[in-house]
Design a protein around this motif. Structure first.
Motif, PDB file in Angstrom:
ATOM      1  N   HIS A 151       0.846  -1.168   0.021  1.00  0.00           N
ATOM      2  CA  HIS A 151      -0.210  -0.251   0.036  1.00  0.00           C
ATOM      3  C   HIS A 151       0.994   1.268   0.086  1.00  0.00           C
ATOM      4  CE1 HIS A 151      -3.047   2.802   1.206  1.00  0.00           C
ATOM      5  NE2 HIS A 151      -2.487   3.066   2.161  1.00  0.00           N
ATOM      6  N   GLU A 152       1.890   1.150   0.643  1.00  0.00           N
ATOM      7  CA  GLU A 152       2.701   2.337   0.831  1.00  0.00           C
ATOM      8  C   GLU A 152       3.501   2.599  -0.465  1.00  0.00           C
ATOM      9  OE1 GLU A 152       4.456   2.966   5.331  1.00  0.00           O
ATOM     10  OE2 GLU A 152       5.132   1.191   4.137  1.00  0.00           O
ATOM     11  N   PRO A 168       1.969  10.491   7.167  1.00  0.00           N
ATOM     12  CA  PRO A 168       0.538   9.438   7.476  1.00  0.00           C
ATOM     13  C   PRO A 168      -0.563   9.871   7.101  1.00  0.00           C
ATOM     14  CG  PRO A 168       2.100  10.389   9.454  1.00  0.00           C
ATOM     15  CD  PRO A 168       2.394  10.912   8.063  1.00  0.00           C
ATOM     16  N   GLU A 169      -0.834  11.227   6.685  1.00  0.00           N
ATOM     17  CA  GLU A 169      -2.051  11.419   5.878  1.00  0.00           C
ATOM     18  C   GLU A 169      -2.542  10.952   4.497  1.00  0.00           C
ATOM     19  OE1 GLU A 169      -0.013  15.373   5.847  1.00  0.00           O
ATOM     20  OE2 GLU A 169      -0.036  13.665   7.423  1.00  0.00           O
ATOM     21  N   ASP A 170      -1.219  10.427   3.724  1.00  0.00           N
ATOM     22  CA  ASP A 170      -1.188  10.148   2.420  1.00  0.00           C
ATOM     23  C   ASP A 170      -1.587   8.665   2.353  1.00  0.00           C
ATOM     24  OD1 ASP A 170      -0.095  12.683   1.560  1.00  0.00           O
ATOM     25  OD2 ASP A 170       1.721  12.024   2.124  1.00  0.00           O
ATOM     26  N   LYS A 171      -1.604   7.927   3.534  1.00  0.00           N
ATOM     27  CA  LYS A 171      -1.907   6.517   3.503  1.00  0.00           C
ATOM     28  C   LYS A 171      -2.752   6.222   4.708  1.00  0.00           C
ATOM     29  CE  LYS A 171       2.523   5.772   6.158  1.00  0.00           C
ATOM     30  NZ  LYS A 171       3.732   5.255   6.105  1.00  0.00           N
ATOM     31  N   CYS A 172      -3.141   4.962   4.725  1.00  0.00           N
ATOM     32  CA  CYS A 172      -3.902   4.206   5.786  1.00  0.00           C
ATOM     33  C   CYS A 172      -3.342   4.036   6.864  1.00  0.00           C
ATOM     34  CB  CYS A 172      -4.924   3.156   5.189  1.00  0.00           C
ATOM     35  SG  CYS A 172      -3.722   1.351   5.069  1.00  0.00           S
ATOM     36  N   LYS A 173      -4.035   3.822   7.995  1.00  0.00           N
ATOM     37  CA  LYS A 173      -3.425   3.575   9.329  1.00  0.00           C
ATOM     38  C   LYS A 173      -2.932   2.247   9.426  1.00  0.00           C
ATOM     39  CE  LYS A 173      -5.503   6.944  12.156  1.00  0.00           C
ATOM     40  NZ  LYS A 173      -6.278   7.282  13.671  1.00  0.00           N
ATOM     41  N   PRO A 174      -1.807   1.674  10.167  1.00  0.00           N
ATOM     42  CA  PRO A 174      -1.346   0.429  10.133  1.00  0.00           C
ATOM     43  C   PRO A 174      -2.487  -0.695  10.638  1.00  0.00           C
ATOM     44  CG  PRO A 174       0.339   1.661  10.942  1.00  0.00           C
ATOM     45  CD  PRO A 174      -0.808   2.662  10.729  1.00  0.00           C
ATOM     46  N   THR A 175      -3.378  -0.063  11.230  1.00  0.00           N
ATOM     47  CA  THR A 175      -4.527  -1.034  11.764  1.00  0.00           C
ATOM     48  C   THR A 175      -5.742  -1.068  10.986  1.00  0.00           C
ATOM     49  OG1 THR A 175      -5.491   1.045  12.928  1.00  0.00           O
ATOM     50  CG2 THR A 175      -4.067  -0.244  14.289  1.00  0.00           C
ATOM     51  N   ASP A 176      -5.704  -0.474  10.071  1.00  0.00           N
ATOM     52  CA  ASP A 176      -6.897  -0.584   8.960  1.00  0.00           C
ATOM     53  C   ASP A 176      -6.914  -1.855   8.360  1.00  0.00           C
ATOM     54  OD1 ASP A 176      -7.710   1.779   9.592  1.00  0.00           O
ATOM     55  OD2 ASP A 176      -7.168   2.889   7.832  1.00  0.00           O
ATOM     56  N   MET A 177      -7.142  -2.929   8.962  1.00  0.00           N
ATOM     57  CA  MET A 177      -7.298  -4.518   8.419  1.00  0.00           C
ATOM     58  C   MET A 177      -8.282  -5.168   9.481  1.00  0.00           C
ATOM     59  SD  MET A 177      -3.637  -5.949   9.577  1.00  0.00           S
ATOM     60  CE  MET A 177      -2.524  -4.510   8.787  1.00  0.00           C
ATOM     61  N   PHE A 178      -8.435  -6.292   8.870  1.00  0.00           N
ATOM     62  CA  PHE A 178      -9.434  -7.078   9.618  1.00  0.00           C
ATOM     63  C   PHE A 178      -8.881  -7.509  11.092  1.00  0.00           C
ATOM     64  CE2 PHE A 178     -10.976  -8.716   5.306  1.00  0.00           C
ATOM     65  CZ  PHE A 178     -12.264  -8.227   5.473  1.00  0.00           C
ATOM     66  N   LEU A 179      -9.800  -7.132  12.041  1.00  0.00           N
ATOM     67  CA  LEU A 179      -9.509  -7.571  13.386  1.00  0.00           C
ATOM     68  C   LEU A 179      -9.783  -9.200  13.683  1.00  0.00           C
ATOM     69  CD1 LEU A 179     -10.652  -4.453  15.469  1.00  0.00           C
ATOM     70  CD2 LEU A 179      -8.448  -4.834  14.766  1.00  0.00           C
ATOM     71  N   PRO A 180      -8.957  -9.943  14.494  1.00  0.00           N
ATOM     72  CA  PRO A 180      -9.238 -11.233  14.888  1.00  0.00           C
ATOM     73  C   PRO A 180     -10.544 -11.278  15.511  1.00  0.00           C
ATOM     74  CG  PRO A 180      -6.973 -10.465  15.560  1.00  0.00           C
ATOM     75  CD  PRO A 180      -7.636  -9.446  15.204  1.00  0.00           C
ATOM     76  N   PRO A 181     -11.461 -12.436  15.301  1.00  0.00           N
ATOM     77  CA  PRO A 181     -12.633 -12.578  15.667  1.00  0.00           C
ATOM     78  C   PRO A 181     -12.560 -12.340  17.338  1.00  0.00           C
ATOM     79  CG  PRO A 181     -12.087 -14.580  14.353  1.00  0.00           C
ATOM     80  CD  PRO A 181     -10.816 -13.554  14.359  1.00  0.00           C
ATOM     81  N   GLY A 182     -13.589 -11.489  17.786  1.00  0.00           N
ATOM     82  CA  GLY A 182     -13.847 -11.219  19.202  1.00  0.00           C
ATOM     83  C   GLY A 182     -13.296  -9.661  19.226  1.00  0.00           C
ATOM     84  N   GLN A 183     -12.041  -9.633  18.842  1.00  0.00           N
ATOM     85  CA  GLN A 183     -11.240  -8.226  19.175  1.00  0.00           C
ATOM     86  C   GLN A 183     -12.252  -7.199  18.983  1.00  0.00           C
ATOM     87  OE1 GLN A 183      -7.488  -6.753  17.965  1.00  0.00           O
ATOM     88  NE2 GLN A 183      -6.485  -8.490  18.548  1.00  0.00           N
ATOM     89  N   MET A 184     -13.075  -6.880  18.124  1.00  0.00           N
ATOM     90  CA  MET A 184     -13.819  -5.691  17.732  1.00  0.00           C
ATOM     91  C   MET A 184     -14.728  -5.606  19.241  1.00  0.00           C
ATOM     92  SD  MET A 184     -14.064  -3.482  15.572  1.00  0.00           S
ATOM     93  CE  MET A 184     -15.350  -2.226  14.960  1.00  0.00           C
ATOM     94  N   GLU A 185     -15.402  -6.567  19.590  1.00  0.00           N
ATOM     95  CA  GLU A 185     -16.234  -6.560  20.794  1.00  0.00           C
ATOM     96  C   GLU A 185     -15.367  -6.375  21.868  1.00  0.00           C
ATOM     97  OE1 GLU A 185     -16.053  -8.790  18.407  1.00  0.00           O
ATOM     98  OE2 GLU A 185     -18.316  -9.130  17.704  1.00  0.00           O
ATOM     99  N   ALA A 186     -14.140  -6.882  22.043  1.00  0.00           N
ATOM    100  CA  ALA A 186     -13.324  -6.576  23.052  1.00  0.00           C
ATOM    101  C   ALA A 186     -13.018  -5.048  23.429  1.00  0.00           C
ATOM    102  CB  ALA A 186     -12.028  -7.431  23.027  1.00  0.00           C
ATOM    103  N   LYS A 187     -12.777  -4.673  22.024  1.00  0.00           N
ATOM    104  CA  LYS A 187     -12.264  -3.162  22.166  1.00  0.00           C
ATOM    105  C   LYS A 187     -13.404  -2.087  22.468  1.00  0.00           C
ATOM    106  CE  LYS A 187      -8.285  -3.710  19.236  1.00  0.00           C
ATOM    107  NZ  LYS A 187      -7.222  -3.491  20.177  1.00  0.00           N
ATOM    108  N   PHE A 188     -14.550  -2.478  22.104  1.00  0.00           N
ATOM    109  CA  PHE A 188     -15.835  -1.794  22.232  1.00  0.00           C
ATOM    110  C   PHE A 188     -16.681  -2.161  23.629  1.00  0.00           C
ATOM    111  CE2 PHE A 188     -14.668  -0.434  18.184  1.00  0.00           C
ATOM    112  CZ  PHE A 188     -15.383   0.849  18.033  1.00  0.00           C
ATOM    113  N   SER A 189     -15.982  -2.815  24.435  1.00  0.00           N
ATOM    114  CA  SER A 189     -16.686  -3.588  25.700  1.00  0.00           C
ATOM    115  C   SER A 189     -17.284  -2.664  26.492  1.00  0.00           C
ATOM    116  CB  SER A 189     -15.827  -4.743  26.409  1.00  0.00           C
ATOM    117  OG  SER A 189     -14.650  -3.890  26.862  1.00  0.00           O
TER     118      SER A 189
END
Length: 965
Positions: A151-152, A168-189
């Motif tokens: 991507h870079e 940094p504003e020229d590209k996506c963030k390094p975290t802009d990818m699929f999160l492992p199952p369950g991580q989304m729920e954990a981060k927004f718990s």
């Protein structure tokens, strides 16, 4: 990630619904929905709107209408070239997600998107006012760390910056990818309500587009299917009488049969819209050539869409239409390059801008261009990048660590989309507003263009109308006009059947003297014509197809030529081959031949034949669909008891055609146009060659067409301010080169000099030219050096002296005739003479070729070789030396991947000869561009055509450029 990869990765992670929101485009939405439907994921469409790299808002469609609203909003700004606003308008069927930093009041359909790494901003805040408006924002741009690095590189290429300059504003963030199952729920718990809001929003979205491919083209021409049928029948019957007279029962039967099939397949509107295009263009006096598979149709012939008589050529109707066909036949309508856009403009006005658009195309990263792009963003010097793309340094490059790194990136980037562009001529005319399916771009051409290509269009349900342009038609159109002006003779260029019976025209064809003639002027085509002793239309139709790579690479071109000269010696592979391919000596030459063999030899059905047809005409990006039929071909042939070895050989011939063959009607259309060019070249060669020059030439450089002009008896003059126009002109046998071909001369003077002369008379002097045109010193010097002021009787050196004196002080332009002409003072100068060699060098620099001297007279050596081109055939098997002026070269790869060349040259008498450069000589004796070469090699012959297999090869030095200034 490609869309299939994106969806596969989502499935692997248990994701059940997903929104695709590409940045400022909706290119992938329809493919995304198809892929998700197949894999059991609920697809939602949308668009991410950005301005100057800054995220403004994300639009998410609730349904089909919502997708149209988003597409229309983006299209409006693209087409009017207006920047996107800070806030989105009111959408009735789409949600808007603003970044969390957005502070304005939110409307009912608007939300704030918050990323997991922004959740700390909620700490200690009173969320009561926005609790129901917060949704989770987790962009997925890349798959993993390798994808992020790629991507870079892609962002660096896009922004034309070295990697280290990307911010940094020229590209996506390094975290802009699929999160492992369950991580989304954990981060927004701590804020589970945000995930609930997100699910609720997505649950309210249903992309209610129809499943599978349906016909999305304009369905009627008159507004009623029944009226369409009646109008098409009426037009066909009227055209039948025009083409065949009142009592041709064979033609009548074919027309009625075709009309029935066209109606049953619901293609009446497609035919009528194509007829309407022809009707409009004919009313404007535009000349067209209709080709493509639709030219197999007698109805198309009667509607004047094509000029190919399907009865005369015994064309195979099933190639054109069959009961299994889901899309209409192709009509490729060619116009002159300067008339095509008006026809397209007519379609936009006639069928409404909301229902009409040009088709897009998608270019991909290819071969050496990838290496160059990667090298640039790595900051490598040009010399090093050049070495990486030099085939002669392949072995050394493999050991180079920098090259290895580039090669690794190359593997990831190869065939990725690079940029959107415009299809060569495809136009879509739709039943529904096209913005249901795509946003629209406004490329430099200035006409709305869809954001996907022909492959995607067909999968969605759109079939294109091909409105193309080609230089050959421009040649013909202008030549006819020039003959009328220069010789006061009117030509009916549509009397092609008369041309086909003309002995002089056919003799010209047989000689291979076809320079300038559409489709038959290339070295390979001229060789083939001579090998076939081609002197008639039907043989030329075959030649137009067997020159294609499919026939040539399978070895069947040689078989065809051999049997053409000895038809009694034909050995047919199988009785079916004799029954179906007697006309082409058992050789599959056309797409129809392949289909006939698959049906009659292998027992395949019409559906399989249609897939074959599409594979052969390049309708698929790869041979995948085509190759699927291998197993079926063998199975069905075995059931019919065909011998295994015969089946294998037949399939070898069939498979070699994929993407590389013409339908017979297509070849016939090309041959019709070739005969029109041939007629003009035979009887009016000077006017024809001027027309070729003025319509951007053809296969060769301008210098070769000027050589042909001189051979035709024209006296070719250098540009002259008192005789030349912007383009080449002809008066009797005098031909003046135009200002367009003078390197460095500005457009304003290219047009102004002849316009001012026509308005106020001939220029009297250099001073008069300067006063009347306001030309500056630099541009005036170009005119002097190219010889355009020789009418003054002064040498170039004297004129250069004068122009510096005159333009030492500024001189104002005056387009008014002076009452009293006051001449500048004349100074006595020593004799300043220009040599012929100096003039030739000026012409090389400013025109690209010498006119005052021949290329052979410029050589340092007087040696001109042992023999001439016409004498080659008398020295078969002998080693000879020849001196030849480079015309062109063609690079090909052998089956082992090695490079070899085919060359074309002129001898001192101006006659062509051809060379073959095998891989064992190419590295030692490469081509070095234009000029004269000393050629040493063996004379060989194939079917009566002699050429040279090169052993040694070197470019000859020319006389030194004398210092003149």
């Amino acid at each position: 990630m490609s869309i299939p990869t994106l969806v596969e990765e989502a499935v692997a992670r248990g994701i059940t619904q997903m929104v695709l929101t590409d940045i400022n485009n909706s290119t992938g939405v329809m493919e995304f929905m198809r892929e998700c439907d197949q894999k059991g994921i609920k697809p939602i469409g949308g668009i991410e709107f950005r301005r100057d790299k800054q995220l403004l808002y994300i639009g998410i469609a609730q349904n089909k209408e919502g997708m149209r609203e988003l597409n229309e909003f983006l299209s409006e700004h693209n087409l009017e070239k207006r920047p996107l606003p800070d806030s989105a308008p009111i959408f009735h069927n789409a949600f808007i997600i603003y970044p969390y930093s957005y502070t304005a009041a939110l409307k009912g359909n608007e939300y704030l998107g918050i990323r997991f790494d922004e959740l700390n901003k909620l700490y200690g805040c009173d969320l009561a006012a926005i609790k129901d408006k917060l949704v989770a924002l987790q962009p997925v741009v890349v798959l993993d760390k390798v994808g992020y690095r790629l991507h870079e590189y892609l962002r660096s290429i896009d922004l034309n910056m070295v990697l280290t300059m990307i911010k940094p504003e020229d590209k996506c963030k390094p975290t802009d990818m699929f999160l492992p199952p369950g991580q989304m729920e954990a981060k927004f718990s701590r804020y589970a309500f945000i995930l609930d809001n997100t699910r609720n929003l997505m649950n309210r979205c249903v992309m209610d587009f129809p499943k599978g491919r349906i016909n999305l083209n304009r369905r009627t021409f008159t507004g009623s299917r029944e009226n369409d049928r009646e109008l098409l029948e009426k037009l066909a019957m009227k055209g039948l009488e025009y083409r065949y007279g009142k009592s041709n029962k064979v033609a009548l039967k074919k027309v009625k049969h075709e009309l029935k099939v066209i109606d049953e397949l619901d293609f009446c509107a497609y035919f009528l819209i194509t007829w309407d295009i022809i009707r409009y263009s004919s009313s404007q006096g535009y000349y067209h050539v209709g080709r493509g598979s639709g030219a197999n149709s007698i109805v198309a012939y009667c509607l004047k869409i094509t000029d190919v008589d399907p009865i005369e050529l015994n064309l195979y109707f099933e190639r054109f239409l069959n009961a299994q066909r889901t899309s209409p036949p192709d009509f490729d309508i060619d116009y002159s390059w300067d008339e095509r856009e008006d026809v397209q403009d007519y379609l936009f006005k006639r069928y409404d801008k909301h229902h009409t658009a040009l088709l897009g195309t998608m270019s991909t990263f290819k071969d050496r261009s990838i290496i160059r792009e990667i090298g640039k963003v790595m900051g490598l010097p040009k010399t090093e990048i050049d070495s990486f793309t030099d085939p002669r340094q392949e072995e050394a490059n493999r050991k180079n660590p920098t090259f290895k790194k580039i090669a690794a990136i190359y593997e990831l980037m190869a065939d990725m989309p690079n940029q959107r562009s415009i299809h060569a001529g495809g136009v879509l005319i739709t039943e529904e507003p096209i913005t249901y399916y795509t946003a629209l771009d406004l490329p430099p051409k200035g006409m709305p263009t869809v954001q996907w290509d022909m492959y995607e269009a067909e999968k969605i349900g759109f079939d294109k109308y091909d409105i193309l342009s080609q230089r050959g038609i421009g040649h013909i159109k202008m030549a006819v006009k020039l003959v009328e002006e220069n010789q006061q003779r009117k030509i009916d260029i549509h009397q092609v059947k008369v041309f086909m019976k003309d002995a002089k025209v056919n003799a010209q064809l047989k000689s291979g003297n076809t320079i300038g003639c559409f489709y038959i002027e290339s070295p390979a085509m001229r060789q083939l014509i001579r090998k076939l002793n081609c002197d008639n239309y039907l043989t030329l139709v075959a030649a137009s197809s067997i020159i294609r790579p499919g026939v040539a690479s399978s070895g069947m071109m040689g078989e065809y030529i051999k049997y053409h000269h000895a038809p009694d010696s034909v050995k047919y592979l199988h009785p079916v081959m004799e029954e179906q391919l007697r006309e082409t000596y058992g050789v599959m030459v056309y797409q129809e031949d392949v289909i006939k063999i698959c049906i009659h030899f292998a027992g395949m059905d019409g559906t399989d034949a249609d897939i074959l047809r599409r594979g052969m005409s390049g309708k698929y990006r790869s041979k995948k669909e085509f190759d699927r039929l291998v197993e079926r071909f063998f199975e069905e042939a075995k059931k019919l008891g065909r011998p295994d070895d015969i089946v294998a050989e037949v399939w070898r011939q069939v498979s070699s055609f994929a993407g590389y063959s013409f339908s017979k009607a297509h070849s016939a259309s090309f041959a019709v146009e070739s005969y029109q060019s041939l007629f003009l070249k035979t009887y009016y060669p000077r006017e024809f060659m001027v027309a070729v020059l003025n319509n951007y030439g053809g296969f060769y450089t301008r210098s070769l067409y000027i050589h042909e002009l001189r051979k035709a008896g024209a006296i070719v003059h250098l540009p002259c301010v008192n005789n030349s126009d912007s383009i080449v002109n002809i008066n009797g046998v005098d031909v003046y080169l135009g200002f367009v071909g003078v390197h460095g001369l500005n457009d304003i003077f290219i047009n102004l000099i002849p316009e001012e002369r026509r308005e106020n008379g001939l220029y009297r002097s250099l001073e008069d030219l300067i006063k009347r045109t306001g030309i500056g010193l630099e541009q005036a010097i170009i005119l002097i050096r190219v010889g355009a002021l020789r009418f003054t009787g002064k040498s170039k050196k004297e004129l250069l002296w004068d122009v510096h004196l005159l333009l030492g002080a500024k001189m104002k332009a005056s387009n008014e005739v002076e009452l009293f002409a006051v001449e500048a003072k004349s100074y006595s100068l020593p004799v300043l003479v220009n040599t012929q060699l100096e003039n030739a060098y000026h012409e090389l620099e400013l025109l690209g070729f010498p006119l005052s001297m021949s290329n052979f007279d410029l050589l340092q050596t007087d040696y001109r070789g042992e023999i001439g081109a016409d004498d080659l055939i008398n020295h078969l098997g002998q080693l000879v030396k020849m001196v030849g002026l480079y015309v062109c070269e063609k690079t090909v790869r052998t089956k082992t991947g090695k490079l070899m060349w085919f060359g074309s040259f002129l001898d001192e008498e101006g006659n062509f000869f051809d060379t073959v450069h095998f891989p064992n000589t190419t590295k030692t004796y490469p081509f070095h561009g234009a000029g004269c070469y000393l050629i040493y090699g063996k004379v060989v012959e194939e079917f009566g055509f002699a050429s040279i297999e090169v052993i040694k090869f070197a470019k000859l030095q020319i006389l030194t450029n004398p210092v003149i200034d």
